[in-house]
Design an enzyme around this catalytic site. Structure first.
Site, PDB file in Angstrom:
ATOM      1  N   LYS A 208     -68.114  30.812  -2.186  1.00 16.57           N
ATOM      2  CA  LYS A 208     -67.192  31.361  -2.934  1.00 16.57           C
ATOM      3  C   LYS A 208     -67.789  31.192  -4.649  1.00 16.57           C
ATOM      4  CE  LYS A 208     -63.690  28.785  -2.033  1.00 16.57           C
ATOM      5  NZ  LYS A 208     -64.295  28.469  -0.728  1.00 16.57           N
TER       6      LYS A 208
ATOM      7  N   HIS B 145     -56.926  30.507  -1.090  1.00 16.01           N
ATOM      8  CA  HIS B 145     -58.294  29.916  -0.941  1.00 16.01           C
ATOM      9  C   HIS B 145     -59.219  30.887  -1.442  1.00 16.01           C
ATOM     10  CE1 HIS B 145     -61.607  27.015   0.956  1.00 16.01           C
ATOM     11  NE2 HIS B 145     -61.640  26.594  -0.476  1.00 16.01           N
TER      12      HIS B 145
ATOM     13  N   GLY C  93     -77.324  37.157  -5.362  1.00 21.49           N
ATOM     14  CA  GLY C  93     -77.334  38.191  -6.467  1.00 21.49           C
ATOM     15  C   GLY C  93     -77.272  39.294  -5.556  1.00 21.49           C
ATOM     16  N   ASP C  94     -78.059  39.383  -4.487  1.00 22.51           N
ATOM     17  CA  ASP C  94     -78.122  40.842  -4.015  1.00 22.51           C
ATOM     18  C   ASP C  94     -76.478  41.205  -3.143  1.00 22.51           C
ATOM     19  OD1 ASP C  94     -80.804  41.716  -3.963  1.00 22.51           O
ATOM     20  OD2 ASP C  94     -81.460  40.030  -3.172  1.00 22.51           O
TER      21      ASP C  94
ATOM     22  N   LYS D  45     -56.312  20.992  -3.631  1.00 20.81           N
ATOM     23  CA  LYS D  45     -56.240  21.456  -2.282  1.00 20.81           C
ATOM     24  C   LYS D  45     -54.602  20.872  -2.021  1.00 20.81           C
ATOM     25  CE  LYS D  45     -60.039  23.193  -2.136  1.00 20.81           C
ATOM     26  NZ  LYS D  45     -60.701  24.181  -1.617  1.00 20.81           N
TER      27      LYS D  45
ATOM     28  N   ARG E   5     -63.361  15.952   2.978  1.00 15.94           N
ATOM     29  CA  ARG E   5     -62.271  15.863   3.172  1.00 15.94           C
ATOM     30  C   ARG E   5     -62.178  15.427   4.618  1.00 15.94           C
ATOM     31  NH1 ARG E   5     -60.719  20.673   4.181  1.00 15.94           N
ATOM     32  NH2 ARG E   5     -62.650  21.683   3.689  1.00 15.94           N
TER      33      ARG E   5
ATOM     34  N   SER F  48     -64.623  26.846   3.142  1.00 20.50           N
ATOM     35  CA  SER F  48     -65.187  25.771   2.200  1.00 20.50           C
ATOM     36  C   SER F  48     -66.876  25.938   2.443  1.00 20.50           C
ATOM     37  CB  SER F  48     -64.839  24.203   2.643  1.00 20.50           C
ATOM     38  OG  SER F  48     -63.385  24.213   2.460  1.00 20.50           O
ATOM     39  N   ALA F  49     -67.570  25.798   1.323  1.00 19.00           N
ATOM     40  CA  ALA F  49     -69.005  25.792   1.413  1.00 19.00           C
ATOM     41  C   ALA F  49     -69.494  27.077   2.213  1.00 19.00           C
ATOM     42  CB  ALA F  49     -69.615  24.603   2.219  1.00 19.00           C
ATOM     43  N   CYS F  50     -68.863  28.237   2.051  1.00 15.09           N
ATOM     44  CA  CYS F  50     -69.396  29.427   2.670  1.00 15.09           C
ATOM     45  C   CYS F  50     -69.506  30.592   1.498  1.00 15.09           C
ATOM     46  CB  CYS F  50     -68.338  30.068   3.491  1.00 15.09           C
ATOM     47  SG  CYS F  50     -68.358  28.994   5.054  1.00 15.09           S
TER      48      CYS F  50
ATOM     49  N   ASN G  29     -72.594  17.334   1.014  1.00 16.94           N
ATOM     50  CA  ASN G  29     -71.432  17.785   0.401  1.00 16.94           C
ATOM     51  C   ASN G  29     -71.252  16.964  -0.874  1.00 16.94           C
ATOM     52  OD1 ASN G  29     -68.808  19.127   0.276  1.00 16.94           O
ATOM     53  ND2 ASN G  29     -67.785  17.442   0.604  1.00 16.94           N
ATOM     54  N   SER G  30     -72.459  16.738  -1.601  1.00 15.30           N
ATOM     55  CA  SER G  30     -72.381  16.414  -2.966  1.00 15.30           C
ATOM     56  C   SER G  30     -71.912  17.561  -4.042  1.00 15.30           C
ATOM     57  CB  SER G  30     -73.987  15.841  -3.486  1.00 15.30           C
ATOM     58  OG  SER G  30     -74.714  16.909  -3.093  1.00 15.30           O
ATOM     59  N   ARG G  31     -71.124  17.169  -4.812  1.00 17.52           N
ATOM     60  CA  ARG G  31     -70.450  17.946  -5.758  1.00 17.52           C
ATOM     61  C   ARG G  31     -70.637  17.695  -7.482  1.00 17.52           C
ATOM     62  NH1 ARG G  31     -66.919  22.036  -2.977  1.00 17.52           N
ATOM     63  NH2 ARG G  31     -67.297  21.522  -0.940  1.00 17.52           N
TER      64      ARG G  31
ATOM     65  N   TYR H  83     -62.467  10.423  -2.535  1.00 16.57           N
ATOM     66  CA  TYR H  83     -63.428  11.786  -2.537  1.00 16.57           C
ATOM     67  C   TYR H  83     -62.340  12.827  -2.967  1.00 16.57           C
ATOM     68  CZ  TYR H  83     -65.131  16.069  -1.127  1.00 16.57           C
ATOM     69  OH  TYR H  83     -65.460  17.577  -1.191  1.00 16.57           O
TER      70      TYR H  83
ATOM     71  N   ASN I  99     -71.011  30.707  -5.904  1.00 19.97           N
ATOM     72  CA  ASN I  99     -71.945  31.580  -5.935  1.00 19.97           C
ATOM     73  C   ASN I  99     -71.413  32.944  -6.132  1.00 19.97           C
ATOM     74  OD1 ASN I  99     -74.629  30.176  -5.297  1.00 19.97           O
ATOM     75  ND2 ASN I  99     -73.383  29.131  -4.275  1.00 19.97           N
TER      76      ASN I  99
ATOM     77  N   GLY J  10     -61.516  16.487  -2.598  1.00 16.53           N
ATOM     78  CA  GLY J  10     -60.481  17.180  -2.050  1.00 16.53           C
ATOM     79  C   GLY J  10     -59.410  16.501  -1.610  1.00 16.53           C
TER      80      GLY J  10
ATOM     81  N   ASP K  91     -62.216  28.922  -6.574  1.00 14.59           N
ATOM     82  CA  ASP K  91     -61.791  28.390  -5.582  1.00 14.59           C
ATOM     83  C   ASP K  91     -60.414  28.675  -5.047  1.00 14.59           C
ATOM     84  OD1 ASP K  91     -62.726  26.542  -3.425  1.00 14.59           O
ATOM     85  OD2 ASP K  91     -60.938  25.129  -3.977  1.00 14.59           O
TER      86      ASP K  91
HETATM   87  P1  GTP Z   1     -65.991  24.956  -1.546  1.00 12.33           P
HETATM   88  O1  GTP Z   1     -66.113  24.535  -2.923  1.00 12.33           O
HETATM   89  O2  GTP Z   1     -66.378  24.052  -0.445  1.00 12.33           O
HETATM   90  O3  GTP Z   1     -64.830  25.804  -1.327  1.00 12.33           O
HETATM   91  O4  GTP Z   1     -67.452  26.148  -1.244  1.00 12.33           O
HETATM   92  P2  GTP Z   1     -67.683  27.511  -1.968  1.00 12.33           P
HETATM   93  O5  GTP Z   1     -67.088  28.644  -0.962  1.00 12.33           O
HETATM   94  O6  GTP Z   1     -67.533  27.695  -3.292  1.00 12.33           O
HETATM   95  O7  GTP Z   1     -69.247  27.761  -1.423  1.00 12.33           O
HETATM   96  P3  GTP Z   1     -70.518  27.496  -2.381  1.00 12.33           P
HETATM   97  O8  GTP Z   1     -70.685  29.052  -3.269  1.00 12.33           O
HETATM   98  O9  GTP Z   1     -70.494  26.497  -3.033  1.00 12.33           O
HETATM   99  O10 GTP Z   1     -71.812  27.696  -1.408  1.00 12.33           O
HETATM  100  C1  GTP Z   1     -71.681  26.813  -0.453  1.00 12.33           C
HETATM  101  C2  GTP Z   1     -73.295  26.750   0.274  1.00 12.33           C
HETATM  102  O11 GTP Z   1     -73.630  28.244   0.921  1.00 12.33           O
HETATM  103  C3  GTP Z   1     -74.269  26.681  -0.789  1.00 12.33           C
HETATM  104  O12 GTP Z   1     -75.461  25.670  -0.220  1.00 12.33           O
HETATM  105  C4  GTP Z   1     -75.000  27.971  -1.249  1.00 12.33           C
HETATM  106  O13 GTP Z   1     -76.467  27.927  -1.499  1.00 12.33           O
HETATM  107  C5  GTP Z   1     -74.815  28.752   0.179  1.00 12.33           C
HETATM  108  N1  GTP Z   1     -74.506  30.244  -0.060  1.00 12.33           N
HETATM  109  C6  GTP Z   1     -73.917  30.703  -0.995  1.00 12.33           C
HETATM  110  N2  GTP Z   1     -73.756  32.184  -1.079  1.00 12.33           N
HETATM  111  C7  GTP Z   1     -74.837  32.402  -0.054  1.00 12.33           C
HETATM  112  C8  GTP Z   1     -75.466  33.550   0.243  1.00 12.33           C
HETATM  113  O14 GTP Z   1     -74.990  34.560  -0.295  1.00 12.33           O
HETATM  114  N3  GTP Z   1     -76.330  33.618   1.320  1.00 12.33           N
HETATM  115  C9  GTP Z   1     -76.549  32.586   1.819  1.00 12.33           C
HETATM  116  N4  GTP Z   1     -77.561  32.455   2.561  1.00 12.33           N
HETATM  117  N5  GTP Z   1     -76.092  31.097   1.470  1.00 12.33           N
HETATM  118  C10 GTP Z   1     -75.398  31.081   0.342  1.00 12.33           C
HETATM  119  C1  SPV Z   2     -63.375  22.522  -0.283  1.00  9.01           C
HETATM  120  O1  SPV Z   2     -63.748  21.771   0.536  1.00  9.01           O
HETATM  121  O2  SPV Z   2     -62.786  23.850   0.121  1.00  9.01           O
HETATM  122  C2  SPV Z   2     -63.392  22.169  -1.463  1.00  9.01           C
HETATM  123  C3  SPV Z   2     -64.182  21.111  -2.011  1.00  9.01           C
HETATM  124  O3  SPV Z   2     -63.381  23.134  -2.540  1.00  9.01           O
HETATM  125  S1  SPV Z   2     -62.513  19.819  -2.053  1.00  9.01           S
HETATM  126  O4  SPV Z   2     -62.050  20.028  -3.265  1.00  9.01           O
HETATM  127  O5  SPV Z   2     -63.434  18.621  -1.646  1.00  9.01           O
HETATM  128  O6  SPV Z   2     -61.698  20.257  -0.987  1.00  9.01           O
HETATM  129 MN    MN Z   3     -62.625  25.077  -1.614  1.00  8.05          MN
END
Ligand code: GTP
Ligand code: SPV
Ligand code: MN
Length: 603
Positions: free
Chosen positions: A271, A245, A511-512, A225, A86, A267-269, A384-386, A216, A273, A218, A294
């Protein structure tokens, strides 16, 4: 200029499902007259259409078929290397006044922006096919569901929209039956995929989006989004609901008692997982199911509880780090019928990425299309590969995912990526305090957006890049929602990412995280213990179930749960700086919360 998207010539019976809705037809004609495509392809979302478009996309080299035995029904797309995330600085909110967009958004004047976009779009689809994609966000029978139409010159967008939304005839039907006739118009053109001509523009008052110059996710899957969050949040405030979000998960105890929780992480924090987690062996009989990974659309139900639906139909998830160890349910979801973007291709036409199980391949083609070996300095897959997969691929899909009324939310969780300051988990005292915790959320930036990675910034409710109006008004909307709820969800804050002196994550995560979720359930069911700290209720080490958690000592746990006044002094200052940027728009309740917190630390 090279034509990045040459026109296709569909056989009779494909691409001709033109709807009868006059306003849709008028709008499509208008965009057609402006962009001058060679032809128009009306999408119906059928299997036959999808098969045809997959074939055409392969012929044009937009996607590659992967090994049918190893990853059946799956394809790889490589985006332009200048176009992998994005672009927040080019994402505009075009409201009549700058004040409506507020200081956290990039504002532009609607009339000037339309003029500029019309200039860029003039003749932009010459020699191309213009696809018209009807779609619904939300279960079709949901009162929250919204219809959108996306015009695009990218087959990749059409293929992705079919996964990510309920696309085609179902949307046209819903619009015909709609009482208010509300629908979103989204216009997308790749142009020449040039960062200098890349703009993602939102016109909330017109329920319209125009996105140019990117291919791309997003930036171009306008359902996600753009509609479900930016336009969605604007509509939500006007109409009295919430567009957030947030993931939505179900958690069921061995006794069969089920709760739903929603969680906002940037993002990427984490969700995706968290939404799919598999509890550790010690939690035998506990079950997690996914409603969404998401986005959550939430409304107040007749019983005064908050109800959530997932507007999406698929997951557009971060690939790197996904493995059988970290997220087995995601792995099972992406083993078939998956559209990958910017991962590496192995010699046997399988996919590979950093963090996948097993040894790296001796040779692969990296996300840029270059030869790669384990000795290469470059990453094989872009950070940020998806993956894009239909949610039906998820082995733990919640049975209520199609329920139009949504699922009742027992707790809301906020969480950022913080190396320090934020304990593993704490609970808000009440709704208003919870809104303050969400409003002051901070998180280290990630590869999901272009720009520096790892810098802490304020990301209120994980909505900084996604709130379609003034952030101060957004906070006020949240503050007003609480008192309308007879039975408001409990509010928590988590941080899976605190680091120790050795620079390593202190908490195993994944998982923990069930252990933390279990404490939250204990709390809102009225059992769990905690101490009251200045920032809220924090579990004592003995309040968390850490049985069988290898390497976890009481000291480490104390550290993980600690609230350090010297760190919080800095935190309070940074929060204040953020509030200052909002100036007069900042609600007094939240300023008061900040002052009360500072006073508690001073005691
Ligand atoms: P968006 O799709 O961008 O909104 O991201 P998201 O919030 O769905 O994040 P996602 O679950 O894809 O995780 C993003 C990154 O964080 C990945 O590289 C995961 O491996 C890592 N991650 C997710 N959960 C955990 C966790 O509990 N601990 C740690 N250390 N890393 C985590
Ligand atoms: C984010 O960045 O929060 C995503 C991926 O979920 S994207 O759809 O590209 O915004
Ligand atoms: Mn997102």
């Amino acid at each position: 200029m090279d034509n990045l998207a040459p026109a296709i010539s569909p056989p009779p019976g494909l691409g001709d499902s033109k709807p009868t809705h006059q306003l849709v037809l008028d709008w499509v004609h208008e965009v057609q007259a402006l962009t001058q495509p060679e032809n128009v392809f009306w999408c119906d979302g059928s299997e036959k259409e999808n098969t045809y478009l997959l074939g055409e996309a392969q012929k044009q080299g937009i996607i590659e078929k992967l090994n049918e035995e190893k990853v059946p029904g799956s394809y790889l797309h490589r985006s332009n290397p200048n176009d992998v995330a994005r672009v927040e600085q080019f994402t505009l909110i075009c409201t009549p006044t700058k004040e409506e967009a507020g200081p956290t958004n990039h504002w532009a004047d609607p009339a000037e922006t339309y003029t500029k976009l019309n200039g860029l779009l003039k003749g932009a689809m010459r020699g191309r096919t213009m696809f018209v994609v009807p779609y619904i966000m939300g279960p079709p029978d949901s009162p929250l569901a919204k219809v959108g139409f996306e015009i695009t010159d990218s087959i990749y967008v059409v293929l992705s929209m079919r996964i990510m939304t309920r696309m085609g005839a179902v949307a046209v039907k819903r619009l015909e039956q709609s009482e208010n006739g509300e629908w979103n118009r989204g216009t997308h053109s790749l142009l020449d995929v040039n960062p200098e001509r890349r703009l993602i523009c939102h016109f909330p008052q017109d329920n319209a989006i125009v996105s140019v110059g990117s291919g791309y996710g997003g930036n171009v899957l306008l359902s996600k989004k753009c509609l479900a969050l930016r336009i969605g949040s604007y509509l939500a405030r006007k109409q009295g609901w919430l567009a957030e979000h947030m993931l939505i998960l179900g958690v069921e105890s061995p006794a069969g008692k089920k709760h739903y929780v929603a969680a906002a992480f940037p993002s990427a924090c984490g969700k995706t997982n968290f939404a799919m987690l598999i509890p550790p062996a010690h939690f035998e009989g506990w079950k997690i199911t996914t409603v969404g990974d998401d986005i959550a659309w939430m409304k107040i139900g007749d019983d005064g509880r908050l109800y959530a639906v997932n507007p999406e139909n698929g997951y557009f998830g971060v690939v790197p780090g996904t493995s059988y160890k970290s997220n087995p349910n995601a792995m099972k979801s992406i083993e078939h019928d998956t559209l990958y973007t910017n991962v590496a291709l192995t010699d046997d036409r399988n996919v590979w990425w950093e963090g996948k199980d097993g040894e790296p391949p001796a040779h692969a083609i990296d996300w840029r299309g270059n030869d790669w070996t384990p000795a290469s300095k470059e990453k094989a897959a872009h950070p940020n590969s998806r993956f894009a997969v239909p949610m039906q691929n998820n082995p733990v899909l919640d049975p209520n995912v199609e329920n139009g009324e949504g699922v009742p939310i027992s707790a809301i969780i906020f969480g950022g990526r913080r190396s320090d300051t934020m304990p593993l988990v704490f609970q808000a005292r009440d709704w208003e305090h919870g809104v303050y915790i969400g409003a002051t959320m901070g998180s280290e930036t990630t590869a999901a957006a272009t720009g520096a990675v790892g810098k802490v910034r304020r990301d209120p409710m994980a909505m900084l890049p996604f709130c379609g109006y003034n952030m101060g008004d957004y906070f006020k909307h949240w503050l007003k929602t609480g008192p309308r709820l007879k039975n408001p969800p409990a509010i928590f804050h988590v941080n899976w990412f605190r680091k120790g002196a050795d620079g390593k994550f202190m908490w195993p995560g994944f998982g923990d995280n069930m252990r933390v979720l279990k404490w939250m359930i204990d709390r809102f069911e009225g059992g769990g213990g905690a101490t009251e700290s200045p920032i809220g209720f924090v579990p004592r080490p003995e309040d968390l179930d850490t049985a069988d958690l290898a390497g976890m000592t009481k000291e480490k746990l104390e550290d993980l749960l600690s609230v350090k006044p010297e760190e919080w002094k800095k935190e309070l200052e940074t929060q204040q700086e953020f509030f200052d940027t909002l100036g007069a728009d900042m609600p007094a309740e939240l300023t008061a919360q900040h002052d009360k917190l500072a006073a508690r630390f001073a005691q």
